[in-house]
Write an enzyme that holds these catalytic residues in place. Structure first.
Site, PDB file in Angstrom:
ATOM      1  N   GLY A 211     -22.568 -17.751-128.243  1.00 51.21           N
ATOM      2  CA  GLY A 211     -22.168 -17.818-126.669  1.00 51.21           C
ATOM      3  C   GLY A 211     -21.912 -16.626-126.237  1.00 51.21           C
ATOM      4  CD  GLU A 233     -26.887 -14.314-133.782  1.00 58.18           C
ATOM      5  OE1 GLU A 233     -27.456 -13.683-132.841  1.00 58.18           O
ATOM      6  OE2 GLU A 233     -26.873 -13.986-134.968  1.00 58.18           O
ATOM      7  CB  CYS A 267     -29.044 -15.672-125.458  1.00 58.10           C
ATOM      8  SG  CYS A 267     -29.846 -16.059-126.858  1.00 58.10           S
TER       9      CYS A 267
END
Length: 514
Positions: A211, A233, A267
């Site tokens: 997140g 992560e 991401c």
């Protein structure tokens, strides 16, 4: 599959103990049950791990439609898009773990020194214990269940906390996953901020979070209270440098795909483009053509172009767009959380869109004088999760690798490094810590235990380490302790010596007979 002997006895013994639930929260109770179940040892045998992994694979296969429907309601993603970006990778990870588990979990021999040449020396992977996995909403299945694959393969128990933002996926996971996996070892705990906070109060043996960096700090702080290691992560602003001498048309095609997949909510999406002023207009036109090719003249009606997850993020993204020159796109519909694929040109480092990770379908272009300024621009900022470079010049690519730092570097494509299980996936600095995928995930969620097994003999040989510490003893100790032994080389030398001896014998006998 059943457990026998010791495990059955221990399971009955531990699980039959009374748990006082009167003052325990739902989250605390789930952790307590998972720990008690782990302590029985039932998650450790490889046969049991394989059974759970195969059950997880069966869940993905049999519930494919339920998963796709949930993702459609959460993110507006098509069924094909869900299979391509969510479940296919999961299936690959599970099949790899099933195939390689015996190899990963086996003792790993290490080099010896002269003092341990006759001993058994190896590294034994062992489970950490109870792992907390906090998933993300942008890929609610892939980034939640891929760490679970590693946790199961490594023999751990795991609490699965899907993101409440992708509420439909969270509900499906809560209702259906326990029908396939051990309910005590792998419970799904749903809820929002308060439920996550309650989970973080509990003691875990590892916390795996995907997140934002802001929440990552909270997770790390909570874990530190129990000295619990973490894998974070995170994300950040992943740059994309385009060399003016490369095939710009092909580069822009790949950048367009990587940026606007999942409506930019990835991401590892290229966050912004760096290029020389002389090619900016060409880059804009090529990306414009690719948007039309991929998503038609009207992406709003195209089934493979998704939606922003909620109103909060829609308004955040619209705010980031303000004050910039829109070169492509810019359209929006708040009622649908729709923002068109958008390119912003002549963006400066001080623009709002450059102050945080975009996480949406906005692609700013910043002009630089060349690779020197691009490297400087990248190094003046936090280390990104991935750095993209498009160039036909291999020396230029190697220079960027040597003079920058990032979680990963990908040249001449976008996103696809995530699909390579042999590559560790993770960040560095503010883009995260720790990694996973394939064997890397197994190692991350294992304790690599050092094992040395000696025999109670050869005491005269060991005498050099006992007092008194004379200079002579120290000299011998330095020789025996610091001299590494290549056992494989010794074996080969012994074999060659034996063959040489045999050859000499044969020649001698031949001469005698002659």
């Amino acid at each position: 599959m059943t457990n026998t002997g010791h495990y059955n006895f221990e399971t009955r013994k531990l699980l039959s103990s009374t748990i006082n639930t009167e003052k325990m929260s739902r989250e605390q109770l789930a952790v307590q049950r998972a720990r008690k179940s782990f302590q029985t040892g039932k998650s450790k045998p490889l046969e049991y791990r394989l059974h759970q992994l195969k059950s997880l694979l069966r869940f993905i296969t049999e519930r494919r439609r339920d998963i796709a429907d949930a993702v459609k309601r959460d993110l507006g993603k098509s069924e094909n898009g869900t299979e391509l970006f969510e479940t296919l990778g999961l299936e690959g990870e599970i099949k790899l773990a099933v195939e390689k588990l015996a190899e990963w979990a086996a003792p790993r021999p290490v080099e010896k020194n002269l003092l341990t040449i006759t001993d058994e020396v190896y590294v034994q992977p062992e489970p950490l214990g109870v792992v907390l996995i906090i998933g993300a909403w942008n890929y609610p299945w892939a980034v939640t269940l891929q760490p679970l694959v590693a946790a199961i393969a490594a023999g751990n128990a795991a609490i699965i906390k899907p993101s409440e933002v992708s509420s439909h996926s969270s509900k499906v996971m809560e209702e259906l996953l326990p029908q396939y996996l051990d309910k005590d070892l792998y419970p799904v705990v749903t809820g929002g901020v308060s439920e996550t906070q309650e989970l973080l109060k509990q003691r875990f043996d590892h916390v795996f979070y995907t997140g934002s960096g802001t929440v990552g700090k909270i997770v790390m702080e909570a874990a530190a209270r129990h000295l619990t290691p973490v894998t974070l992560e995170l994300g950040g602003k992943s740059p994309c440098y385009i060399d003016k001498n490369c095939d710009i048309s092909m580069a822009c095609r790949r950048i367009t795909w990587g940026k606007f997949v999942n409506c930019g909510q990835t991401c590892i999406a290229p966050d912004f483009v760096l290029c020389e002023p002389s090619i900016q207009s060409r880059v804009v036109e090529e990306i414009k053509k690719c948007i039309k090719e991929f998503y038609t003249e009207n992406p709003e009606t195209f089934e493979d172009y998704g939606r922003i997850i909620n109103q909060h993020h829609f308004k955040r993204l619209m705010g980031l767009m303000e004050g910039n020159t829109v070169a492509v796109g810019g359209g929006s519909d708040e009622s649908q959380c729709y923002i068109a694929p958008t390119v912003l040109k002549d963006v400066t480092a001080e623009s709002n869109v450059m102050k945080e990770e975009i996480f949406g379908p906005l692609l700013p272009i910043i002009t630089v004088s060349g690779v020197d300024e691009a490297i400087q621009f990248i190094n003046e900022r936090e280390k990104p999760l991935v750095l993209y470079i498009f160039s036909n010049d291999n020396k230029l690519i190697k220079r960027v690798i040597a003079e920058t730092s990032s979680g990963a570097l990908l040249a001449n494509d976008c996103l696809v490094h995530f699909t390579v299980s042999a590559l560790p996936f993770g960040g560095v600095g503010k883009s995260g810590m720790g990694c996973y995928h394939g064997r890397h995930g197994f190692n991350q969620l294992s304790h690599l235990r050092s094992c040395l097994i000696k025999q109670l003999n050869m005491e005269a040989f060991n005498n050099m380490r006992y007092p008194p510490h004379t200079a002579k003893k120290l000299g011998w100790a330095r020789f025996f302790l610091l001299k590494q032994v290549n056992v494989g080389l010794l074996r080969r030398m012994a074999l060659l010596a034996a063959l040489a001896g045999l050859a000499a014998f044969v020649v001698q006998r031949f001469l005698q007979w002659g």
